[in-house]
Write an enzyme that holds these catalytic residues in place. Structure first.
Site, PDB file in Angstrom:
ATOM      1  N   GLY A  46       0.818  -1.208   0.000  1.00 27.89           N
ATOM      2  CA  GLY A  46       0.000   0.000   0.000  1.00 27.89           C
ATOM      3  C   GLY A  46       0.851   1.257   0.000  1.00 27.89           C
ATOM      4  N   GLN A  51       2.874  10.031   1.554  1.00 25.62           N
ATOM      5  CA  GLN A  51       4.194   9.406   1.418  1.00 25.62           C
ATOM      6  C   GLN A  51       4.944   9.876   0.170  1.00 25.62           C
ATOM      7  OE1 GLN A  51       2.549   5.253   2.132  1.00 25.62           O
ATOM      8  NE2 GLN A  51       4.587   5.090   3.018  1.00 25.62           N
ATOM      9  N   CYS A  88       6.592  -0.274   6.708  1.00 27.34           N
ATOM     10  CA  CYS A  88       6.132   0.890   5.951  1.00 27.34           C
ATOM     11  C   CYS A  88       7.233   1.301   4.983  1.00 27.34           C
ATOM     12  CB  CYS A  88       5.827   2.034   6.919  1.00 27.34           C
ATOM     13  SG  CYS A  88       5.270   3.547   6.113  1.00 27.34           S
ATOM     14  N   LEU A  89       6.840   1.646   3.756  1.00 26.05           N
ATOM     15  CA  LEU A  89       7.839   2.077   2.772  1.00 26.05           C
ATOM     16  C   LEU A  89       8.562   3.350   3.222  1.00 26.05           C
ATOM     17  CD1 LEU A  89       5.847   1.433  -0.538  1.00 26.05           C
ATOM     18  CD2 LEU A  89       7.750   0.078   0.373  1.00 26.05           C
ATOM     19  N   HIS A 130      -3.505   0.932   8.120  1.00 27.46           N
ATOM     20  CA  HIS A 130      -2.182   1.532   8.023  1.00 27.46           C
ATOM     21  C   HIS A 130      -2.195   2.738   7.073  1.00 27.46           C
ATOM     22  CE1 HIS A 130       2.391   1.058   7.599  1.00 27.46           C
ATOM     23  NE2 HIS A 130       2.074   1.911   6.652  1.00 27.46           N
ATOM     24  N   GLU A 131      -2.790   2.539   5.890  1.00 25.17           N
ATOM     25  CA  GLU A 131      -2.814   3.621   4.895  1.00 25.17           C
ATOM     26  C   GLU A 131      -3.728   4.753   5.347  1.00 25.17           C
ATOM     27  OE1 GLU A 131      -0.490   3.477   2.893  1.00 25.17           O
ATOM     28  OE2 GLU A 131      -0.093   1.341   3.115  1.00 25.17           O
ATOM     29  N   HIS A 134      -1.984   7.090   7.603  1.00 24.53           N
ATOM     30  CA  HIS A 134      -1.108   8.059   6.934  1.00 24.53           C
ATOM     31  C   HIS A 134      -1.869   9.358   6.622  1.00 24.53           C
ATOM     32  CE1 HIS A 134       2.739   6.113   6.380  1.00 24.53           C
ATOM     33  NE2 HIS A 134       2.214   5.042   5.806  1.00 24.53           N
TER      34      HIS A 134
HETATM   35 NI    NI Z   1       3.158   3.213   5.514  1.00 20.82          NI
END
Ligand code: NI
Length: 155
Positions: A46, A51, A88-89, A130-131, A134
């Protein structure tokens, strides 16, 4: 089509609250298409607009079958509990055990502004939470019960 830069946790943009999308235009579609390319290249599950430095309520999730485009999401239902590994990226190489609902259902808009519902359990539920976090300036470490040590990451 373009790969955008994924910001990391030292960037304060990640801790800001994103604004709703009000215009479903070319600019939004370009953002979403770029996010899809970026997610694919990063091999992630995701990605949320903050981000890539855009404070708008947009995220995408790769369910394995398809990439779901989620705009202006609202939770409709949250059920059960799960504890599993999350990363997380924006926090490369860091993983922790988080506690999340095991099932969630959201209402959102697609890239044309049309409303739809989307639900999922286990990994998908975790990813939606999670997304969505953000979009509210929250990174997964807030939900971490325990960060994993580097020697726990294999397998
Ligand atoms: Ni993330």
């Amino acid at each position: 089509m373009a790969i955008r830069n994924i910001i990391t946790e030292d960037d304060q943009t990640l801790y800001k609250v994103s604004r709703p999308v009000t215009e479903f235009n070319d600019r939004l579609w370009q953002l979403i298409d770029d996010m899809k390319d970026t997610l694919k290249k990063a091999d992630g599950v995701g990605l949320a607009a903050p981000q890539v430095g855009v404070l708008r309520r947009v995220f995408i999730i790769n369910t394995g079958d398809k990439v779901v485009e989620v705009i202006n999401p609202k939770f409709v239902e949250r059920k059960g509990k799960q504890e599993d590994v999350e990363g997380c990226l924006s926090c490369p190489g860091e993983y922790g055990i988080t506690r999340r609902p095991n099932y969630v259902k959201i209402k959102a808009q697609d890239r044309y502004g049309k409303e739809f519902t989307f639900d999922g359990e286990a990994l998908i539920a975790r990813c939606i939470c999670h997304e969505n976090d953000h979009l509210d300036g929250i990174i997964f470490k807030k939900h971490v019960i325990r960060m994993l040590e580097p020697d726990e990451l294999n397998g």
